[in-house]
Design a protein around this motif. Structure first.
Motif, PDB file in Angstrom:
ATOM      1  N   ARG A 195       0.824  -1.207   0.000  1.00  0.00           N
ATOM      2  CA  ARG A 195       0.000   0.000   0.000  1.00  0.00           C
ATOM      3  C   ARG A 195       0.862   1.264   0.000  1.00  0.00           C
ATOM      4  O   ARG A 195       0.544   2.249  -0.679  1.00  0.00           O
ATOM      5  CB  ARG A 195      -0.933  -0.004   1.214  1.00  0.00           C
ATOM      6  N   ARG A 224      -5.446   1.413  -7.043  1.00  0.00           N
ATOM      7  CA  ARG A 224      -5.884   2.758  -6.685  1.00  0.00           C
ATOM      8  C   ARG A 224      -5.275   3.805  -7.605  1.00  0.00           C
ATOM      9  O   ARG A 224      -5.971   4.732  -8.060  1.00  0.00           O
ATOM     10  CB  ARG A 224      -5.507   3.068  -5.225  1.00  0.00           C
ATOM     11  N   ARG A 239      -7.337   6.297 -10.067  1.00  0.00           N
ATOM     12  CA  ARG A 239      -7.172   7.736  -9.869  1.00  0.00           C
ATOM     13  C   ARG A 239      -6.629   8.396 -11.131  1.00  0.00           C
ATOM     14  O   ARG A 239      -6.966   9.553 -11.427  1.00  0.00           O
ATOM     15  CB  ARG A 239      -6.235   8.004  -8.688  1.00  0.00           C
ATOM     16  N   LEU A 249     -12.817  -0.889 -10.565  1.00  0.00           N
ATOM     17  CA  LEU A 249     -12.338  -0.777  -9.184  1.00  0.00           C
ATOM     18  C   LEU A 249     -12.982  -1.842  -8.311  1.00  0.00           C
ATOM     19  O   LEU A 249     -12.305  -2.511  -7.519  1.00  0.00           O
ATOM     20  CB  LEU A 249     -12.652   0.614  -8.637  1.00  0.00           C
ATOM     21  N   THR A 305     -10.813  -5.065  -7.020  1.00  0.00           N
ATOM     22  CA  THR A 305     -10.578  -5.152  -5.584  1.00  0.00           C
ATOM     23  C   THR A 305     -10.651  -6.604  -5.140  1.00  0.00           C
ATOM     24  O   THR A 305      -9.881  -7.058  -4.287  1.00  0.00           O
ATOM     25  CB  THR A 305     -11.607  -4.319  -4.809  1.00  0.00           C
ATOM     26  N   LEU A 348     -13.172   5.806  -4.665  1.00  0.00           N
ATOM     27  CA  LEU A 348     -11.878   5.532  -4.038  1.00  0.00           C
ATOM     28  C   LEU A 348     -11.939   5.693  -2.525  1.00  0.00           C
ATOM     29  O   LEU A 348     -11.232   4.996  -1.787  1.00  0.00           O
ATOM     30  CB  LEU A 348     -10.804   6.458  -4.626  1.00  0.00           C
ATOM     31  N   TYR A 399     -13.335   2.543  -1.341  1.00  0.00           N
ATOM     32  CA  TYR A 399     -12.269   1.541  -1.471  1.00  0.00           C
ATOM     33  C   TYR A 399     -11.281   1.633  -0.312  1.00  0.00           C
ATOM     34  O   TYR A 399     -10.912   0.620   0.290  1.00  0.00           O
ATOM     35  CB  TYR A 399     -11.562   1.756  -2.803  1.00  0.00           C
ATOM     36  N   ASP A 400     -10.865   2.861   0.026  1.00  0.00           N
ATOM     37  CA  ASP A 400      -9.914   3.057   1.126  1.00  0.00           C
ATOM     38  C   ASP A 400     -10.493   2.547   2.444  1.00  0.00           C
ATOM     39  O   ASP A 400      -9.780   1.946   3.259  1.00  0.00           O
ATOM     40  CB  ASP A 400      -9.543   4.532   1.255  1.00  0.00           C
TER      41      ASP A 400
END
Length: 334
Positions: A26, A116, A120, A161, A165, A313, A316-317
Motif C-alpha cells: 500500500r 488505486r 485515480r 475498481l 478489488t 476511491l 475503497y480506502d
C-alpha cells in the motif's frame, strides 16, 4: 536490553506476514525502477503461459484434446510456480528475519496501491480531456472505450475498481492467509496469481481459447469464489462509515443483484459498491466489437460525474482499512 512487548512478538511470526505485505504494498507498491530492471513476477508467469500456449495450444479444433492440453498446461504452471515459491520460502526460513523477506516478496503479488493509482489516473486524465480519460480507462477495462462519454468512462472505472478489488487485492490476501496455515503463505499467493494470470491470458471464449483456456477460466472462477463474497462484505462494512442505513441498503442490493451478473464472482463486489454509492452499474457495452448487454445492478443514479471516482476511491480506502483490521486480528489469532 528490554525485550519487545509480547504483542509485538506475536506479530513477528507467520501470521504477521499478510499484514506486513499489505502495508508495504500500500505504501511502496512495486517500484517502476525495479520493474524496468527485472520485470515482475506476473510478467514471468506470463512468459511461461505464452510458451505453453505456443507449444500446447495446437488442437483448438478438437475439443477433447484441446481441453486436455489446457488442463495439463494449468497443472504444469501451478506445479512450476509452487516449486519455485516453496524453494524461495524455504531459503527465507533459513536466514535471520527471513519471514520479513518472504513478506516483502509476497507484497509484489498484491495490487492494492497500483489499482488505486490506475483508477485515480482516470480521474486525473478526465480533468484534462475526455480523450485522455478514454485512454486511461482502457488500461484497466476490457471493453471498447472509443465513443464513451464522461459518464461511461467514470462508470467503467468504478466497475473495474469494484471487480479488481476482489481478484487483485482481496483474493491474493485471502489465499496468502490460507497458505500461512497450510502450504506456506508465499506458495499459496503465488499459485493464486498464476491461476488468475492464466485466466486473463487464455481464459477467453474465442475459437483459439474456448477449449484450451477452459480449465484456466473454471479454476479462476473457483479460487475467486470466497474472495468475491468477502469483498462485497468489505464494501458493505465500508458503507457503515456513511451510516447504518447505507450499509443495510448496500447489503440488500448485493443480495438482490449480485447473482444477475454473467460472471459467478464479478457481480458481488460490483453490486455491493453500487449499493454503497447509490449508483447503478451494468448495462450494455461492447467487447472487441461485440455488443453485450449486462444486467443492471443497483437502483441509484446511472449518470456519473468525474468526482464520483474520488467517492468510489474513498469507499475503497475504507474497505481496505476494514481488511487491514481483519488481518491484524488474524495475526494475533495465528
Amino acid at each position: 536490553m528490554t525485550p519487545p512487548p509480547p504483542f509485538l512478538l506475536n506479530l513477528l511470526d507467520a501470521g504477521s506476514q499478510p499484514v506486513i505485505s499489505t502495508v508495504v504494498e500500500r505504501v511502496v507498491g512495486y517500484p517502476n525502477w525495479l520493474y524496468k530492471l527485472i520485470g515482475h513476477p506476473v510478467t514471468w508467469m506470463g512468459k511461461l503461459i505464452n510458451l505453453m500456449d505456443e507449444r500446447m495450444n495446437t488442437m483448438a479444433h478438437v475439443k477433447s484434446l484441446s481441453r486436455l492440453n489446457g488442463i495439463l498446461a494449468v497443472l504444469l504452471l501451478c506445479t512450476g510456480v509452487w516449486i519455485a515459491a516453496t524453494a524461495i520460502n524455504a531459503v527465507c526460513n533459513l536466514i535471520p528475519y527471513g519471514w520479513a523477506l518472504s513478506a516483502l516478496l509476497a507484497s509484489s503479488l498484491i495490487a492494492q496501491k497500483s489499482l488505486r493509482d490506475h483508477v485515480r489516473d482516470v480521474n486525473v486524465a478526465l480533468s484534462s480531456s475526455l480523450a485522455a480519460g478514454r485512454i486511461a480507462v482502457a488500461n484497466i477495462v476490457g471493453r471498447d472505450t472509443r465513443g464513451l462519454g464522461v459518464s461511461d468512462v467514470v462508470k467503467a472505472a468504478l466497475e473495474s475498481l469494484a471487480e479488481n478489488t476482489a481478484d487483485g487485492v482481496v483474493a491474493p490476501v485471502f489465499w496468502y492467509c490460507v497458505g500461512t496455515l497450510t502450504i506456506g503463505g508465499l506458495p499459496a499467493i503465488a499459485i493464486y496469481k498464476a491461476i488468475n494470470t492464466a485466466d486473463s491470458m487464455i481464459g477467453h471464449k474465442t475459437p483459439q481459447y474456448l477449449h484450451f483456456g477452459w480449465a484456466a477460466a473454471r479454476l479462476d472462477d473457483l479460487v475467486n469464489l470466497p474472495a468475491s463474497r468477502l469483498t462485497a462484505l468489505l464494501f458493505v462494512a465500508a458503507a457503515l462509515f456513511s451510516g447504518k442505513d447505507q450499509a443495510v441498503k448496500a447489503a440488500r442490493i448485493t443480495w438482490r443483484d449480485a447473482r444477475r451478473h454473467r460472471s459467478p464472482n464479478a457481480g458481488w463486489p460490483e453490486a455491493a459498491m453500487a449499493g454503497a454509492l447509490n449508483m447503478r452499474f451494468g448495462g450494455p457495452r461492447t467487447y472487441g466489437g461485440e455488443f453485450v448487454k449486462l444486467p443492471y445492478m443497483g437502483d441509484g443514479r446511472d449518470h456519473f460525474l468525474r468526482q464520483d471516482i474520488e467517492t468510489g476511491l474513498k469507499l475503497y480506502d475504507r474497505a481496505m482499512l476494514v481488511m487491514f483490521v481483519l488481518l491484524v486480528l488474524f495475526a494475533f489469532a495465528v
